[in-house]
Design a protein around this motif. Sequence first.
Motif, mmCIF file in Angstrom:
data_model
loop_
_atom_site.group_PDB
_atom_site.id
_atom_site.type_symbol
_atom_site.label_atom_id
_atom_site.label_comp_id
_atom_site.label_asym_id
_atom_site.label_seq_id
_atom_site.Cartn_x
_atom_site.Cartn_y
_atom_site.Cartn_z
ATOM 1 N N ASN A 99 56.754 54.780 33.765
ATOM 2 C CA ASN A 99 55.818 53.955 33.008
ATOM 3 C C ASN A 99 54.408 54.175 33.539
ATOM 4 O O ASN A 99 54.222 54.725 34.629
ATOM 5 C CB ASN A 99 56.180 52.471 33.140
ATOM 6 N N SER A 100 53.437 53.736 32.774
ATOM 7 C CA SER A 100 52.058 53.744 33.260
ATOM 8 C C SER A 100 51.463 52.353 33.134
ATOM 9 O O SER A 100 51.877 51.558 32.290
ATOM 10 C CB SER A 100 51.201 54.779 32.520
ATOM 11 N N VAL A 101 50.506 52.075 33.988
ATOM 12 C CA VAL A 101 49.805 50.796 34.013
ATOM 13 C C VAL A 101 48.332 51.074 33.768
ATOM 14 O O VAL A 101 47.727 51.926 34.427
ATOM 15 C CB VAL A 101 50.009 50.074 35.356
ATOM 16 N N ALA A 102 47.751 50.341 32.805
ATOM 17 C CA ALA A 102 46.370 50.560 32.395
ATOM 18 C C ALA A 102 45.513 49.366 32.805
ATOM 19 O O ALA A 102 45.437 48.377 32.074
ATOM 20 C CB ALA A 102 46.290 50.779 30.888
ATOM 21 N N PRO A 103 44.862 49.423 33.974
ATOM 22 C CA PRO A 103 43.988 48.315 34.372
ATOM 23 C C PRO A 103 42.714 48.283 33.544
ATOM 24 O O PRO A 103 42.264 49.308 33.019
ATOM 25 C CB PRO A 103 43.644 48.636 35.836
ATOM 26 N N GLY A 104 42.133 47.097 33.448
ATOM 27 C CA GLY A 104 40.758 46.973 32.995
ATOM 28 C C GLY A 104 39.842 47.087 34.206
ATOM 29 O O GLY A 104 40.250 47.547 35.281
ATOM 30 N N ALA A 105 38.597 46.679 34.040
ATOM 31 C CA ALA A 105 37.662 46.711 35.167
ATOM 32 C C ALA A 105 38.216 45.854 36.303
ATOM 33 O O ALA A 105 38.587 44.701 36.105
ATOM 34 C CB ALA A 105 36.300 46.197 34.725
ATOM 35 N N THR A 106 38.279 46.437 37.493
ATOM 36 C CA THR A 106 38.887 45.786 38.647
ATOM 37 C C THR A 106 37.970 45.991 39.852
ATOM 38 O O THR A 106 37.428 47.081 40.043
ATOM 39 C CB THR A 106 40.272 46.394 38.938
ATOM 40 N N VAL A 107 37.810 44.950 40.651
ATOM 41 C CA VAL A 107 36.899 45.022 41.799
ATOM 42 C C VAL A 107 37.549 45.843 42.908
ATOM 43 O O VAL A 107 38.366 45.359 43.687
ATOM 44 C CB VAL A 107 36.535 43.618 42.311
ATOM 45 N N THR A 108 37.203 47.129 42.936
ATOM 46 C CA THR A 108 37.695 48.062 43.950
ATOM 47 C C THR A 108 36.522 48.927 44.409
ATOM 48 O O THR A 108 35.374 48.641 44.081
ATOM 49 C CB THR A 108 38.801 48.968 43.368
ATOM 50 N N ARG A 109 36.832 50.011 45.129
ATOM 51 C CA ARG A 109 35.796 50.964 45.549
ATOM 52 C C ARG A 109 35.506 51.987 44.453
ATOM 53 O O ARG A 109 34.814 52.977 44.689
ATOM 54 C CB ARG A 109 36.239 51.678 46.831
ATOM 55 N N PHE A 110 36.014 51.749 43.257
ATOM 56 C CA PHE A 110 35.848 52.639 42.111
ATOM 57 C C PHE A 110 34.373 52.956 41.859
ATOM 58 O O PHE A 110 33.493 52.115 42.073
ATOM 59 C CB PHE A 110 36.456 51.944 40.883
ATOM 60 N N ALA A 111 34.151 54.179 41.397
ATOM 61 C CA ALA A 111 32.802 54.620 41.004
ATOM 62 C C ALA A 111 31.804 54.447 42.148
ATOM 63 O O ALA A 111 30.745 53.833 42.004
ATOM 64 C CB ALA A 111 32.330 53.884 39.755
ATOM 65 N N ASP A 112 32.184 55.008 43.306
ATOM 66 C CA ASP A 112 31.296 54.977 44.469
ATOM 67 C C ASP A 112 30.958 53.556 44.895
ATOM 68 O O ASP A 112 29.820 53.221 45.210
ATOM 69 C CB ASP A 112 30.024 55.785 44.190
ATOM 70 N N ASP A 113 31.993 52.700 44.895
ATOM 71 C CA ASP A 113 31.848 51.319 45.374
ATOM 72 C C ASP A 113 30.814 50.544 44.556
ATOM 73 O O ASP A 113 30.029 49.756 45.082
ATOM 74 C CB ASP A 113 31.467 51.313 46.849
ATOM 75 N N ALA A 114 30.863 50.729 43.240
ATOM 76 C CA ALA A 114 29.827 50.158 42.371
ATOM 77 C C ALA A 114 29.770 48.637 42.441
ATOM 78 O O ALA A 114 28.686 48.044 42.398
ATOM 79 C CB ALA A 114 30.059 50.606 40.935
#
Length: 252
Positions: A183-198
């Motif tokens: 299966n796959s899981v599709a997150p929405g915007a999530t507070v992580t280090r994504f996009a250079d810790d944006a």
Amino acid sequence: MDVAVVTGASSGIGQSAALRIARRGTGVILTYSSNADGAGDTVARIERQGGTAVALRLDLADTAGFPAFVAQVRSALRDTFERDSFDHLVNNAGFAGMAMIEDTREEDFDRLTRGLFKGPFFLTQALLPLLADGGAVVNLTSNSTLPQVTAPGYSVYAALKGAVVVLTRYMAKEFSARGIRVNSVAPGATVTRFADDAFAKNPEIIPEMAKSFALGRVGEPDDIGMVVAMLVSEEGRWITGQDIEVSGGQNL
């Protein structure tokens, strides 16, 4: 003891998934790319809650390094878990890249393709002989693949995550002969280090972004990690071939 391989588990969603899976009594082999301290933190937290974990370095964009990585997984299974196979694979590792279509450079396109599609594809292929029959695979995608979401600048990222959605269905079909669910899981915007810790660098964007969520806030890693842990567990035993949006109703 069941064992799960979780890629990109030094922070964010991958770390949450590793912790949540370990909390259910499963051993974890987790990977990291550059954040060795974060990987060490994940291992320490799993051990504090009574679990067992091993951290291995993996460059997901370097398929030439996969045979050596598989050998390390074999060693960790033998030496730490007294196993010659593992039960669950979570393809979480990846990175973002943003550019308008007219500004996208070919080298950036290729880098994203290696990290977001080619890497997970061939890593799964390389690990498949070690994955036990009756196991489970979870691929992390994104709600940016959905028709109602078109964030300018993320065309390549979203298209590649969309490719993983399709790949998930094909894996589910092809691996079903061995009883392996995918299966796959599709997150929405999530507070992580994504996009250079944006999010950490621009915290002021969070309240405004929260307005696009039906449930009134931006996602947290545990919102996603809990679902990943469910899908590889007994509770997910009759779910396969699905792309499950976990976004708190973003853009609903």
